[in-house]
Design a protein around this motif. Structure first.
Motif, PDB file in Angstrom:
ATOM      1  N   GLU B   6       0.828  -1.197   0.000  1.00  0.00           N
ATOM      2  CA  GLU B   6       0.000   0.000   0.000  1.00  0.00           C
ATOM      3  C   GLU B   6       0.866   1.252   0.000  1.00  0.00           C
ATOM      4  OE1 GLU B   6      -2.012  -2.950   2.948  1.00  0.00           O
ATOM      5  OE2 GLU B   6      -0.002  -2.248   2.448  1.00  0.00           O
ATOM      6  N   SER B   7       0.297   2.311  -0.544  1.00  0.00           N
ATOM      7  CA  SER B   7       0.968   3.614  -0.520  1.00  0.00           C
ATOM      8  C   SER B   7      -0.086   4.703  -0.617  1.00  0.00           C
ATOM      9  CB  SER B   7       1.966   3.733  -1.678  1.00  0.00           C
ATOM     10  OG  SER B   7       1.288   3.612  -2.919  1.00  0.00           O
ATOM     11  N   GLY B   8       0.344   5.942  -0.360  1.00  0.00           N
ATOM     12  CA  GLY B   8      -0.558   7.075  -0.533  1.00  0.00           C
ATOM     13  C   GLY B   8      -1.088   7.666   0.757  1.00  0.00           C
ATOM     14  N   SER B  17      -9.661  14.972   0.608  1.00  0.00           N
ATOM     15  CA  SER B  17      -9.647  13.722  -0.155  1.00  0.00           C
ATOM     16  C   SER B  17      -8.250  13.117  -0.170  1.00  0.00           C
ATOM     17  CB  SER B  17     -10.109  13.971  -1.601  1.00  0.00           C
ATOM     18  OG  SER B  17     -11.424  14.478  -1.648  1.00  0.00           O
ATOM     19  N   LEU B  18      -8.209  11.821  -0.392  1.00  0.00           N
ATOM     20  CA  LEU B  18      -6.938  11.110  -0.472  1.00  0.00           C
ATOM     21  C   LEU B  18      -7.163   9.850  -1.288  1.00  0.00           C
ATOM     22  CD1 LEU B  18      -4.120  11.725   0.799  1.00  0.00           C
ATOM     23  CD2 LEU B  18      -4.702  10.068   2.585  1.00  0.00           C
ATOM     24  N   LYS B  19      -6.150   9.438  -2.043  1.00  0.00           N
ATOM     25  CA  LYS B  19      -6.239   8.201  -2.801  1.00  0.00           C
ATOM     26  C   LYS B  19      -5.135   7.253  -2.371  1.00  0.00           C
ATOM     27  CE  LYS B  19      -4.834   7.595  -7.153  1.00  0.00           C
ATOM     28  NZ  LYS B  19      -4.790   7.685  -8.645  1.00  0.00           N
ATOM     29  N   LEU B  20      -5.526   6.085  -1.916  1.00  0.00           N
ATOM     30  CA  LEU B  20      -4.559   5.051  -1.544  1.00  0.00           C
ATOM     31  C   LEU B  20      -4.405   4.067  -2.691  1.00  0.00           C
ATOM     32  CD1 LEU B  20      -5.737   4.219   2.101  1.00  0.00           C
ATOM     33  CD2 LEU B  20      -4.219   6.052   1.312  1.00  0.00           C
ATOM     34  N   ARG B  69     -18.871   7.962   0.373  1.00  0.00           N
ATOM     35  CA  ARG B  69     -17.671   8.796   0.518  1.00  0.00           C
ATOM     36  C   ARG B  69     -16.438   8.123  -0.073  1.00  0.00           C
ATOM     37  NH1 ARG B  69     -15.647   9.924   5.381  1.00  0.00           N
ATOM     38  NH2 ARG B  69     -16.362   7.989   6.347  1.00  0.00           N
ATOM     39  N   PHE B  70     -16.363   6.800   0.031  1.00  0.00           N
ATOM     40  CA  PHE B  70     -15.201   6.047  -0.454  1.00  0.00           C
ATOM     41  C   PHE B  70     -15.590   5.263  -1.707  1.00  0.00           C
ATOM     42  CE2 PHE B  70     -12.747   5.405   3.839  1.00  0.00           C
ATOM     43  CZ  PHE B  70     -12.836   6.768   4.086  1.00  0.00           C
ATOM     44  N   THR B  71     -14.622   5.138  -2.609  1.00  0.00           N
ATOM     45  CA  THR B  71     -14.820   4.361  -3.833  1.00  0.00           C
ATOM     46  C   THR B  71     -13.583   3.515  -4.080  1.00  0.00           C
ATOM     47  OG1 THR B  71     -16.166   6.150  -4.789  1.00  0.00           O
ATOM     48  CG2 THR B  71     -15.315   4.480  -6.303  1.00  0.00           C
ATOM     49  N   ILE B  72     -13.799   2.271  -4.474  1.00  0.00           N
ATOM     50  CA  ILE B  72     -12.686   1.379  -4.811  1.00  0.00           C
ATOM     51  C   ILE B  72     -12.663   1.170  -6.318  1.00  0.00           C
ATOM     52  CG2 ILE B  72     -11.624  -0.879  -4.457  1.00  0.00           C
ATOM     53  CD1 ILE B  72     -13.178  -1.082  -1.822  1.00  0.00           C
ATOM     54  N   ASN B  79      -1.855  -3.837 -12.187  1.00  0.00           N
ATOM     55  CA  ASN B  79      -2.044  -4.781 -11.077  1.00  0.00           C
ATOM     56  C   ASN B  79      -2.230  -4.027  -9.756  1.00  0.00           C
ATOM     57  OD1 ASN B  79      -2.458  -7.536 -10.945  1.00  0.00           O
ATOM     58  ND2 ASN B  79      -0.353  -8.030 -10.395  1.00  0.00           N
ATOM     59  N   THR B  80      -3.004  -2.953  -9.831  1.00  0.00           N
ATOM     60  CA  THR B  80      -3.145  -2.056  -8.683  1.00  0.00           C
ATOM     61  C   THR B  80      -4.613  -1.777  -8.386  1.00  0.00           C
ATOM     62  OG1 THR B  80      -1.011  -1.001  -9.137  1.00  0.00           O
ATOM     63  CG2 THR B  80      -2.567   0.234  -7.780  1.00  0.00           C
ATOM     64  N   THR B  81      -4.922  -1.723  -7.102  1.00  0.00           N
ATOM     65  CA  THR B  81      -6.256  -1.378  -6.618  1.00  0.00           C
ATOM     66  C   THR B  81      -6.164  -0.057  -5.865  1.00  0.00           C
ATOM     67  OG1 THR B  81      -6.811  -3.722  -6.392  1.00  0.00           O
ATOM     68  CG2 THR B  81      -8.183  -2.163  -5.182  1.00  0.00           C
ATOM     69  N   TYR B  82      -7.219   0.735  -5.985  1.00  0.00           N
ATOM     70  CA  TYR B  82      -7.205   2.055  -5.367  1.00  0.00           C
ATOM     71  C   TYR B  82      -8.371   2.211  -4.385  1.00  0.00           C
ATOM     72  CZ  TYR B  82      -4.191   2.938  -9.373  1.00  0.00           C
ATOM     73  OH  TYR B  82      -3.193   2.867 -10.308  1.00  0.00           O
ATOM     74  N   LEU B  83      -8.143   3.033  -3.363  1.00  0.00           N
ATOM     75  CA  LEU B  83      -9.214   3.444  -2.467  1.00  0.00           C
ATOM     76  C   LEU B  83      -9.270   4.968  -2.519  1.00  0.00           C
ATOM     77  CD1 LEU B  83     -11.355   2.741  -0.306  1.00  0.00           C
ATOM     78  CD2 LEU B  83      -9.552   2.991   1.420  1.00  0.00           C
ATOM     79  N   HIS B  84     -10.345   5.466  -3.120  1.00  0.00           N
ATOM     80  CA  HIS B  84     -10.538   6.909  -3.230  1.00  0.00           C
ATOM     81  C   HIS B  84     -11.394   7.346  -2.039  1.00  0.00           C
ATOM     82  CE1 HIS B  84      -9.391   6.659  -7.590  1.00  0.00           C
ATOM     83  NE2 HIS B  84      -9.933   5.468  -7.452  1.00  0.00           N
ATOM     84  N   MET B  85     -10.835   8.233  -1.228  1.00  0.00           N
ATOM     85  CA  MET B  85     -11.521   8.653  -0.012  1.00  0.00           C
ATOM     86  C   MET B  85     -11.852  10.144  -0.110  1.00  0.00           C
ATOM     87  SD  MET B  85      -9.282   6.575   2.827  1.00  0.00           S
ATOM     88  CE  MET B  85      -7.791   7.501   2.486  1.00  0.00           C
TER      89      MET B  85
END
Lengths: 106, 121
Positions: B6-8, B17-20, B69-72, B79-85
């Motif tokens: 994980e990063s971000g 807002s933040l994106k992991l 509020r959050f979106t994946i 090969n990456t998954t994101y969590l948009h907060m």
């Protein structure tokens, strides 16, 4: 929403003794129940799934039982590396964790 | 070696807002569901959300505490998954882990090391 409740919050056990951890679901989760171990500063590690099946590399002193709403994780002959936090998790309806049981050295 | 990284994470103000990101290596993540789980300091684990693989049309599902509020999302080419907060609250402060049921059907057997998100003014 299924709520998972673990007891006790803290369990003090001497090395070599047996620890019994309990987990209760607010409604039946069948046998869709997993247990995780977490050490300080580390991610959780899967111990048990489908109530009583050990994950790869987990020693036989860990055993699980139960079904429906009542579950137990038993750790026999506690070793020093077994002390830490333990969480149950249901994956019957979405996913939810219990609040954890801390197993500490007596 | 099968690995999630994980990063971000970082410090963000309330309402921000933040994106992991969660990078997978050692396996093809497109076939697997990817989950996010968080843990506030000294607290237990809280499931945040999941995105399924391509064969299931990347269907997402979220915990009530973050829904809306959050979106994946996921980028298979990376090969990456994101969590948009978005609309972050102080109570979103936690370590965020990505995890996947790679070996077994549902329980999470592969975990990242986590990334810290702090929401504070």
């Amino acid at each position: 929403e299924i709520v998972m409740t673990q007891s006790p919050a803290t369990l003090s056990v001497s090395p070599g003794e047996t620890a019994t951890l309990s987990c209760r679901a607010s409604q039946s989760v069948s046998i869709n129940l997993a247990w995780y171990q977490q050490k300080p500063g580390q991610a959780p590690r899967l111990l048990m799934y489908r109530t009583n099946t050990r994950a790869a590399g987990i020693p036989a002193r860990f055993s699980g039982s139960g079904s429906g709403t009542e579950f137990t994780l038993t750790i026999s002959s506690l070793q020093s590396e077994d002390f830490g936090l333990y969480y149950c998790q249901q994956y019957y309806d979405l996913w939810a964790f219990g609040q954890g049981t801390k197993v500490e050295i007596k | 070696e099968v690995q999630l990284v994980e990063s971000g994470g970082g410090l963000v103000q309330p309402g921000g807002s933040l994106k992991l990101s969660c990078g997978a290596s050692g396996f093809t993540s497109s076939d697997s569901a990817m989950h996010w789980v968080r843990q506030a300091s000294g607290k237990g684990l809280e499931w945040v959300g999941r995105i399924r693989g391509k064969v299931h049309n990347y269907a997402p599902v979220y915990a009530a505490s973050v829904k809306g509020r959050f979106t994946i999302s996921r980028d298979e080419s990376k090969n990456t998954t994101y969590l948009h907060m978005n609309s972050l609250k102080i109570e979103d402060t936690a370590i965020y882990y990505c995890t996947t049921p790679l070996t077994y059907n549902d329980p999470f057997d592969i975990w990242g090391q986590g990334t810290m998100v702090t929401v504070s003014s």
